[in-house]
Enzyme design. Structure first.
Site, PDB file in Angstrom:
ATOM      1  CB  CYS A 421      -1.014  -0.038   1.138  1.00 48.62           C
ATOM      2  SG  CYS A 421      -2.475   0.923   0.728  1.00 48.62           S
ATOM      3  CG  HIS A 547      -3.621  -3.728   2.925  1.00 43.38           C
ATOM      4  ND1 HIS A 547      -2.746  -3.218   3.854  1.00 43.38           N
ATOM      5  CD2 HIS A 547      -4.216  -2.651   2.353  1.00 43.38           C
ATOM      6  CE1 HIS A 547      -2.812  -1.899   3.860  1.00 43.38           C
ATOM      7  NE2 HIS A 547      -3.707  -1.528   2.951  1.00 43.38           N
ATOM      8  CD  GLU A 549      -1.277  -6.372   4.946  1.00 43.89           C
ATOM      9  OE1 GLU A 549      -1.020  -6.613   3.742  1.00 43.89           O
ATOM     10  OE2 GLU A 549      -1.523  -5.230   5.376  1.00 43.89           O
TER      11      GLU A 549
END
Ligand code: GLN
Length: 575
Positions: A421, A547, A549
């Site tokens: 990001c 993202h 993650e």
């Protein structure tokens, strides 16, 4: 005030008549267990006592994992007793990372644990705050929905809490809904939730819900003893509110012997097998197995009158733990960010490294590097010896220039780089300044007057005034360029990933970037937003606007993290 009267009610929730008359003055027609015939879903409530940070989220996720591994469909919901509508507007220093769901809700980081343990997505129905509850009630009051009645904490706020508990249960998607109540029993702000749970249990009838109370058994070194009194007091407080917990999960640094279990059981009105030890673990991923050993799943199923179904299938989980605990190599990866003093701010990233490390049988040592302190002069000293660098997401100017410095260093030195990001946006700015020769290029977020706004505010964002819930949020599709490194890592060309941002790659500069070797290898098919950039002549240089993650789980480690760790191992000469 009615809510205060609650504390004066009798201490035993099993005695319903006191509540019946009281409840009926508000909501006549509801009888104990009156909803029980319709109840297909079972409800588990997890409360916390004595102190905060006992790990209710991990216990909830571990129990859910055990029940899931027996073939039950389980979801977990978190109620947060603060007045923010959601944690999206909170500084990460307050509650750690803001986790984003597929449907674009900005939520508490515990939802990340739920997804990582269960490998099933959560949604906005899985995280409710007091702010949201009040907002819904107040909106309905403005619509005139209460027909002139006085709107009160009991029954209107408690009814709204109960409605939100039921939403997941009535979806038909789950056999069991676990609701974690944030905060600690005794907090003023938790009271309406506790009262709602008391009413809810009464309505669904016995055998359809249970309360697990998580508590602390401290060890007094001077006395050489584990102490049960704080637990007794905290259960007593729950009883004052009309709730008898069914199971006590006791956090402890030392094993609980039979004698102490019996003592807790006797003074807290639970069976001895309902006193569950939760000993400190070396990793949160051990907790499901520790709970299995304590037979928490069996105790829960018995109390909910549910069959055991199959024995828990935890083979893959054990395999993961084996790889996690016995790595064959080790790498050092720098995490460059501005909230590094509080690792919870980067919870999902850290967990993704754990999943990807285990997959590679490699221990990932994450080294936190405060981006504010990075300068052109000290970048070498701060970053040398690292086998990979991840530049973290973030907002605002603080630490921005340090992130750019870190990226210049790893780009020039062929050290694996992963930007997420803001980390991706920094890579775009760095490349503009140092490769494209666009001096003073920047993101409009950091410098509204930059001559080269290579990262600009998204068109749709320009008219937005409110801050909460207004970013580009949640899952969006992304097409990967055939033959790109990203497509290779994913092993496919159509992906979907989650977002949380207002700024974007400025497509006016696309050609210049492509010609110089920083390729947009992932693009949104609907609006051409660049979602991934990658560098051609570099062992691993990937920036993602989304993202990744947020989608890494124990069962499904994220391919970008797996490949980033593999590239770092190769850089370290360990592959
Ligand atoms: N601040 C940047 C944006 O809003 C990046 C956000 C992030 O890193 N999540 O676009």
């Amino acid at each position: 005030m009615k809510i205060v009267q609650l504390q004066l009610l009798h201490p035993n929730s099993k005695i319903f008549p006191t509540f019946v008359s009281r409840t009926e003055t508000f909501d006549s027609g509801i009888k104990p267990g009156s909803n029980s015939k319709k109840i297909m879903t079972k409800y588990i409530f997890v409360t916390g006592g004595v102190t905060s940070s006992l790990g209710k989220g991990i216990i909830s996720a571990s129990l859910a994992r055990l029940l899931q591994s027996r073939g039950y469909r389980v979801t977990i919901q978190k109620f947060d007793p603060y007045i923010n509508i959601d944690p999206g507007t909170l500084n990460p220093y307050e509650h750690g990372e803001c986790y984003v769901t597929e449907d674009g809700a900005e939520t508490d980081l515990d939802l990340g644990h739920y997804e990582r343990f269960l490998n099933t997505p959560t949604s906005k129905a899985n995280n409710i705050t007091t702010g949201r509850i009040y907002q819904n009630v107040i909106n309905r009051e403005r619509e005139g929905a209460f027909l002139g009645k006085t709107v009160q904490v009991v029954p209107h706020i408690t009814d709204e809490i109960k409605r939100n508990i039921r939403i997941l249960g009535e979806s038909g998607d789950y056999d069991i809904v676990i609701t974690e109540l944030g905060g600690t029993v005794g907090d003023i702000e938790s009271l309406p939730y506790i009262e709602a749970v008391r009413q809810f249990r009464w309505e669904v009838g016995s055998g359809n819900s249970l309360v697990i109370h998580l508590t602390l058994i401290p060890f007094l070194a001077a006395a050489g003893e584990l102490k049960t009194k704080p637990t007794q007091h905290s259960v007593k407080m729950l009883l004052e509110y009309g709730i008898q917990p069914d199971i006590l999960v006791c956090r402890t640094e030392h094993h609980l012997n039979t004698e102490i279990r019996k003592k807790i059981a006797l003074f807290c009105n639970v069976n001895v097998n309902a006193v569950v030890e939760s000993i400190d673990a070396s990793t949160i991923y051990d907790v499901p197995l520790l709970m299995l050993k304590e037979q928490l799943d069996k105790t829960v199923l018995a109390k909910l009158k549910l069959p055991h179904k199959s024995e828990p299938d935890l083979e893959n989980w054990r395999d993961f733990l084996g790889r996690l605990k016995y790595p064959k190599s080790e790498v050092r990866i720098g995490l460059v960010g501005k909230y590094v003093e509080l690792p919870d701010a980067y919870k999902s990233i850290v967990e993704s490294f754990i999943h990807a490390g285990a997959k590679n049988e490699c221990k990932v040592r994450v080294e936190y590097i405060p981006s504010e302190q990075l300068t052109p002069e000290n970048a070498i000293d701060q970053l040398k010896g690292l086998h990979g660098v991840l530049v973290a997401p973030g907002f605002g100017e603080r630490g921005f220039e340090g992130k750019i410095e870190a990226i210049r260093y790893v780009r020039e030195n062929n050290i694996p780089f992963f930007g997420i990001c803001l980390g991706m946006q920094c890579a775009v700015v760095e490349f503009a300044r140092n490769v494209l020769g666009l001096k003073d290029a920047s993101s409009e977020e950091m410098n509204a007057n930059t001559p080269f706004p290579v990262i600009g505010m998204m068109e749709a964002q320009k008219k937005i005034v409110n801050k909460g819930g207004t970013m580009r949020l949640g899952a969006y599709a992304c097409d990967l360029k055939k033959g790109s490194k990203a497509a290779g890592y994913y092993g496919k060309t159509h992906i979907s990933e989650r977002h949380r941002h207002r700024y974007e790659f400025n497509n006016d500069y696309l050609k210049q970037y492509e010609n110089a070797g920083l390729t947009p290898s992932g693009v949104n098919p609907d609006n051409n937003l660049v979602e991934i950039v990658e560098l051609k002549n570099h062992p691993f240089f990937i920036g993602t606007q989304f993202h990744p993650e947020l989608k890494s789980t124990v069962a499904n480690p994220h391919p970008l993290f797996i490949n980033f760790v593999a590239a770092s191992m190769a850089y370290a000469g360990k592959r």
